[in-house]
Write a protein that holds these residues in place. Structure first.
Motif, PDB file in Angstrom:
ATOM      1  N   VAL A 176       0.845  -1.189   0.000  1.00  0.00           N
ATOM      2  CA  VAL A 176       0.000   0.000   0.000  1.00  0.00           C
ATOM      3  C   VAL A 176       0.884   1.244   0.000  1.00  0.00           C
ATOM      4  CG1 VAL A 176      -1.965  -1.095   1.150  1.00  0.00           C
ATOM      5  CG2 VAL A 176      -0.198  -0.002   2.523  1.00  0.00           C
ATOM      6  N   VAL A 177       0.312   2.362  -0.390  1.00  0.00           N
ATOM      7  CA  VAL A 177       1.017   3.642  -0.416  1.00  0.00           C
ATOM      8  C   VAL A 177       0.692   4.391   0.875  1.00  0.00           C
ATOM      9  CG1 VAL A 177       1.285   5.842  -1.634  1.00  0.00           C
ATOM     10  CG2 VAL A 177       0.910   3.729  -2.931  1.00  0.00           C
ATOM     11  N   HIS A 178       1.724   4.854   1.547  1.00  0.00           N
ATOM     12  CA  HIS A 178       1.590   5.569   2.816  1.00  0.00           C
ATOM     13  C   HIS A 178       1.838   7.057   2.629  1.00  0.00           C
ATOM     14  CE1 HIS A 178       1.794   1.756   5.056  1.00  0.00           C
ATOM     15  NE2 HIS A 178       2.668   1.394   4.131  1.00  0.00           N
ATOM     16  N   LEU A 179       1.356   7.858   3.581  1.00  0.00           N
ATOM     17  CA  LEU A 179       1.710   9.268   3.599  1.00  0.00           C
ATOM     18  C   LEU A 179       3.074   9.388   4.267  1.00  0.00           C
ATOM     19  CD1 LEU A 179       0.534  12.052   2.775  1.00  0.00           C
ATOM     20  CD2 LEU A 179       0.065  12.391   5.201  1.00  0.00           C
ATOM     21  N   HIS A 180       4.038   9.919   3.542  1.00  0.00           N
ATOM     22  CA  HIS A 180       5.405  10.111   4.027  1.00  0.00           C
ATOM     23  C   HIS A 180       5.485  11.500   4.654  1.00  0.00           C
ATOM     24  CE1 HIS A 180       9.854  10.877   2.650  1.00  0.00           C
ATOM     25  NE2 HIS A 180       9.723  10.926   3.946  1.00  0.00           N
ATOM     26  N   VAL A 181       5.720  11.556   5.945  1.00  0.00           N
ATOM     27  CA  VAL A 181       5.860  12.803   6.689  1.00  0.00           C
ATOM     28  C   VAL A 181       7.310  13.261   6.520  1.00  0.00           C
ATOM     29  CG1 VAL A 181       5.718  13.877   8.972  1.00  0.00           C
ATOM     30  CG2 VAL A 181       4.111  12.054   8.339  1.00  0.00           C
ATOM     31  N   LYS A 182       7.519  14.377   5.846  1.00  0.00           N
ATOM     32  CA  LYS A 182       8.882  14.804   5.515  1.00  0.00           C
ATOM     33  C   LYS A 182       9.505  15.731   6.550  1.00  0.00           C
ATOM     34  CE  LYS A 182       9.928  15.264   1.183  1.00  0.00           C
ATOM     35  NZ  LYS A 182       9.973  15.668  -0.239  1.00  0.00           N
ATOM     36  N   GLU A 183       8.684  16.288   7.455  1.00  0.00           N
ATOM     37  CA  GLU A 183       9.203  17.184   8.484  1.00  0.00           C
ATOM     38  C   GLU A 183       8.478  16.902   9.796  1.00  0.00           C
ATOM     39  OE1 GLU A 183       8.396  21.146   7.120  1.00  0.00           O
ATOM     40  OE2 GLU A 183       6.250  20.927   7.324  1.00  0.00           O
ATOM     41  N   PRO A 184       9.111  17.197  10.935  1.00  0.00           N
ATOM     42  CA  PRO A 184       8.442  16.935  12.216  1.00  0.00           C
ATOM     43  C   PRO A 184       7.163  17.767  12.342  1.00  0.00           C
ATOM     44  CG  PRO A 184      10.719  17.660  12.555  1.00  0.00           C
ATOM     45  CD  PRO A 184      10.416  17.800  11.099  1.00  0.00           C
ATOM     46  N   PHE A 185       6.153  17.187  12.961  1.00  0.00           N
ATOM     47  CA  PHE A 185       4.929  17.934  13.224  1.00  0.00           C
ATOM     48  C   PHE A 185       4.238  17.367  14.450  1.00  0.00           C
ATOM     49  CE2 PHE A 185       2.653  14.412  11.524  1.00  0.00           C
ATOM     50  CZ  PHE A 185       1.370  14.524  12.019  1.00  0.00           C
ATOM     51  N   SER A 186       3.358  18.181  15.005  1.00  0.00           N
ATOM     52  CA  SER A 186       2.546  17.768  16.136  1.00  0.00           C
ATOM     53  C   SER A 186       1.174  18.400  15.970  1.00  0.00           C
ATOM     54  CB  SER A 186       3.200  18.229  17.442  1.00  0.00           C
ATOM     55  OG  SER A 186       2.432  17.805  18.532  1.00  0.00           O
ATOM     56  N   ALA A 187       0.140  17.585  16.113  1.00  0.00           N
ATOM     57  CA  ALA A 187      -1.244  18.054  16.019  1.00  0.00           C
ATOM     58  C   ALA A 187      -2.021  17.356  17.124  1.00  0.00           C
ATOM     59  CB  ALA A 187      -1.829  17.745  14.653  1.00  0.00           C
ATOM     60  N   GLY A 188      -2.112  18.007  18.276  1.00  0.00           N
ATOM     61  CA  GLY A 188      -2.768  17.375  19.414  1.00  0.00           C
ATOM     62  C   GLY A 188      -1.940  16.197  19.892  1.00  0.00           C
TER      63      GLY A 188
END
Length: 120
Positions: A52-64
């Motif tokens: 399957v194709v995943h979403l690749h997070v390229k930079e650090p993030f925080s959402a809740g």
């Protein structure tokens, strides 16, 4: 059958997929490469039948409560995109870069928070 029409329909479908989301960090698409997909007799792409194709997070993030480091998969905390950042981009017949739509159910579930609601 016209490959051009199929290619155009697929391109439009992918564009519509990403237009449905406002993802607040730099991202791409990636697969988790399988060794079996690299062995003799395989396609050599790292893909297996159930890849399957995943979403690749390229930079650090925080959402809740959801946070990810750079170069990780949205679906898995502590994961890293390996095999030289195996992004699932390729060129179509017109030389345009193609980014496939995400198909990982967990990534899609987590992406719902960034879905654009057109006034609904």
């Amino acid at each position: 059958m016209s490959d051009g029409a199929d290619g155009e329909a697929a391109r439009v479908q992918r564009a519509e997929f990403y237009d449905r989301y406002h993802i607040p960090f730099d991202h791409d698409a990636a697969i988790k490469v399988r060794r079996s997909g690299l062995l003799r007799g395989s396609s050599g792409t790292g893909h297996a039948r159930d890849t399957v194709v995943h979403l690749h997070v390229k930079e650090p993030f925080s959402a809740g409560r959801l946070s990810r480091g750079a170069d990780s998969y949205l679906c898995e905390k502590g994961s890293t995109v390996d095999f030289q950042g195996r992004e699932e981009r390729h060129k179509n017949d017109d030389g345009e870069t193609v980014i496939p739509a995400v198909t990982c159910e967990t990534c899609l579930d987590r992406m719902e928070r960034w879905e654009v609601n057109d006034g609904q």
